[in-house]
Design a protein around this motif. Sequence first.
Motif, PDB file in Angstrom:
ATOM      1  N   SER A 199      47.079  38.979  36.223  1.00 36.06           N
ATOM      2  CA  SER A 199      46.731  38.891  37.650  1.00 36.06           C
ATOM      3  C   SER A 199      45.371  39.529  37.920  1.00 36.06           C
ATOM      4  O   SER A 199      44.624  39.065  38.787  1.00 36.06           O
ATOM      5  N   ILE A 200      45.031  40.581  37.179  1.00 40.89           N
ATOM      6  CA  ILE A 200      43.716  41.228  37.307  1.00 40.89           C
ATOM      7  C   ILE A 200      42.624  40.259  36.873  1.00 40.89           C
ATOM      8  O   ILE A 200      41.595  40.107  37.551  1.00 40.89           O
ATOM      9  N   ASN A 230      48.118  45.422  42.757  1.00 42.28           N
ATOM     10  CA  ASN A 230      48.450  44.088  43.271  1.00 42.28           C
ATOM     11  C   ASN A 230      48.143  43.957  44.753  1.00 42.28           C
ATOM     12  O   ASN A 230      47.991  42.859  45.269  1.00 42.28           O
ATOM     13  N   LEU A 255      38.836  44.606  44.490  1.00 40.47           N
ATOM     14  CA  LEU A 255      38.915  44.943  43.071  1.00 40.47           C
ATOM     15  C   LEU A 255      37.533  44.941  42.423  1.00 40.47           C
ATOM     16  O   LEU A 255      37.198  45.814  41.614  1.00 40.47           O
ATOM     17  N   GLU A 256      36.704  43.956  42.805  1.00 45.38           N
ATOM     18  CA  GLU A 256      35.332  43.925  42.286  1.00 45.38           C
ATOM     19  C   GLU A 256      34.540  45.131  42.777  1.00 45.38           C
ATOM     20  O   GLU A 256      33.749  45.721  42.037  1.00 45.38           O
ATOM     21  N   GLU A 282      42.773  36.997  36.850  1.00 45.40           N
ATOM     22  CA  GLU A 282      42.688  35.894  37.804  1.00 45.40           C
ATOM     23  C   GLU A 282      41.925  36.302  39.059  1.00 45.40           C
ATOM     24  O   GLU A 282      41.150  35.518  39.615  1.00 45.40           O
ATOM     25  N   LYS A 283      42.148  37.548  39.505  1.00 42.25           N
ATOM     26  CA  LYS A 283      41.445  38.028  40.700  1.00 42.25           C
ATOM     27  C   LYS A 283      39.948  38.184  40.454  1.00 42.25           C
ATOM     28  O   LYS A 283      39.137  38.006  41.365  1.00 42.25           O
ATOM     29  N   ASN A 310      42.766  42.808  46.998  1.00 46.47           N
ATOM     30  CA  ASN A 310      42.295  41.430  46.837  1.00 46.47           C
ATOM     31  C   ASN A 310      41.091  41.408  45.894  1.00 46.47           C
ATOM     32  O   ASN A 310      40.639  42.452  45.413  1.00 46.47           O
ATOM     33  N   SER A 311      40.546  40.233  45.637  1.00 40.93           N
ATOM     34  CA  SER A 311      39.458  40.072  44.660  1.00 40.93           C
ATOM     35  C   SER A 311      38.215  40.855  45.043  1.00 40.93           C
ATOM     36  O   SER A 311      37.575  41.493  44.190  1.00 40.93           O
TER      37      SER A 311
END
Length: 541
Positions: free
Chosen positions: A489-490, A451, A458-459, A492-493, A454-455
């Motif tokens: 949440s994963i 969590n 994570l990418e 959505e990010k 951020n996006s």
Amino acid sequence: MGRKKELKIEENDQNASKVDTRYYDELFKKIKDQESEEFNDSESLEALYSTILEQIEEDNSELKKCLYSYHVDYFLYKSSVENFSKFFTILTSNKELLEQLLSDTRTSRAYEACLMLIGNKTKSSSDSCPLESLKNSMIDLGDYFESNLENILETHNGIFSLRAFLRVIGNQDILETISNETNNKKFKKKEFNIKNVCVRIVPDDWNLGVYLKKFSKFLKEINLLEIGLDAELSPFVSLLLRKMYANYPDKCCSIIEKIHKQFVKKPNSFNSMIQDAKGSRFIESFLLASQFEILCYYLNENILPNIVSYTKHIYANYPIQTLIKHRMHNEPALVVLFDSLVENLTSIIDLNTDLIYKNYLIVELIEVCAKNSNLNFKNLIQTILDYFGLNTEENKIHFLRVLLVYQKLDDIQKESPIDQALYVLDLKPIASTIATKLIELDEKTINKSFNSLNSNELEYLATNSVGSHFVQKVLNLCQSKDRNVWIQSIFEKLKGRFVNISKNKSGSFVMETLWSVGTLKQRLMIVDELKMCEHQLKNDQ
């Protein structure tokens, strides 16, 4: 003796070139490659077996041609219990023929193949006739080994066949069990190879374990320290020692005491042997089978004083890791070994080396903590994280996965998410294994760690060759109560990034995992996004 063996091998190699195996090679290869429809149905295959068995039973030259074929292993593997039993009877019923075939490098391979397969054959049949025949063949072979043991142990071929015989009688030894588990996982989808077969024990009611006691008499008459360093005899003696421990622990004690007395007479012999390629395996079996008092003696006199040098040594580490795996989980006396390893861990491990065995020690210690509550797991984790979290930036790089999933210490929490994401590139493979073990022990911290990303971060993880593997592990292993919320949440990010991740070689595997753990609604989110870029994805293939 060595020159005599060389001459025999040369003579066998010359004879091998004179044996015409083309007929059997072609026949067996057709079965193996399934190129011929003629042999793909059971009736045709049975007729083929009957023909071959008749030929080799009536003519020893045909038998030799058959055994010289490199595809005979697969032929035996595919045979029914009845045909396998007939084949094995031909190999064992005639003592003169048995001696002749075992002395030949190529034909002796057939005995090893039969012994590696016999346990599986007995498990697949309830018919008493072929099973009784197989039992009698094993007794004939065991009697031959017993009466000719001294001569057999002087030949390379004989030792290999004898070891194969030991593997399938009595109770299975611990190291054999681990080997079979590895083979099942590693070679499940690969092409058949007799070496990768899961070896099983023959039925208990055959009472073949008595041969272990008969063979062990040989150990009383030799210098076991010299044998322990012998390239050919050492593996046989090590296996016999472990089998005796698994089947006749009381009898094994006398052998262990004899070895102990020989070591005491030559104080430096243990140190030199544990650092030898064959000797270390002998020490491994010796310590595994040793009674409590003798094990403590070698811990205090040899292992603990040399814990760093032994654990870092390419051969000496085997006995120590075997003690961790197979004795530390239920023996309080080995807590002192655990404590010593943890205390010296920073002097042992080195993630900048390709010698993975040094670093895999961490995994072994983590695993054994889950089995033995007397071991100080907190101290182990503290030591690991101090080493990887508080030293140089380079060391932090190698331990990113632990930083992400084990955020219990203040020093770890100070790491910023962007720094963690950038560390991914230089991770070593061992870090993945260590982190996975930590996830299994404490997965509650996973969602908290993820969590914090951020996006973009994570990418970045999902499309990195190392980071993607870790993301998959986390997605599959997390079982927390708020799992659905966390996975949402994963998604959505990563929304709007599925195309980029799918186009990436490593990211495509993450997408497969996301698909498998996602709900129908989450899967539709992926489908809608990929449909919009269908043409782009096709061109990218």
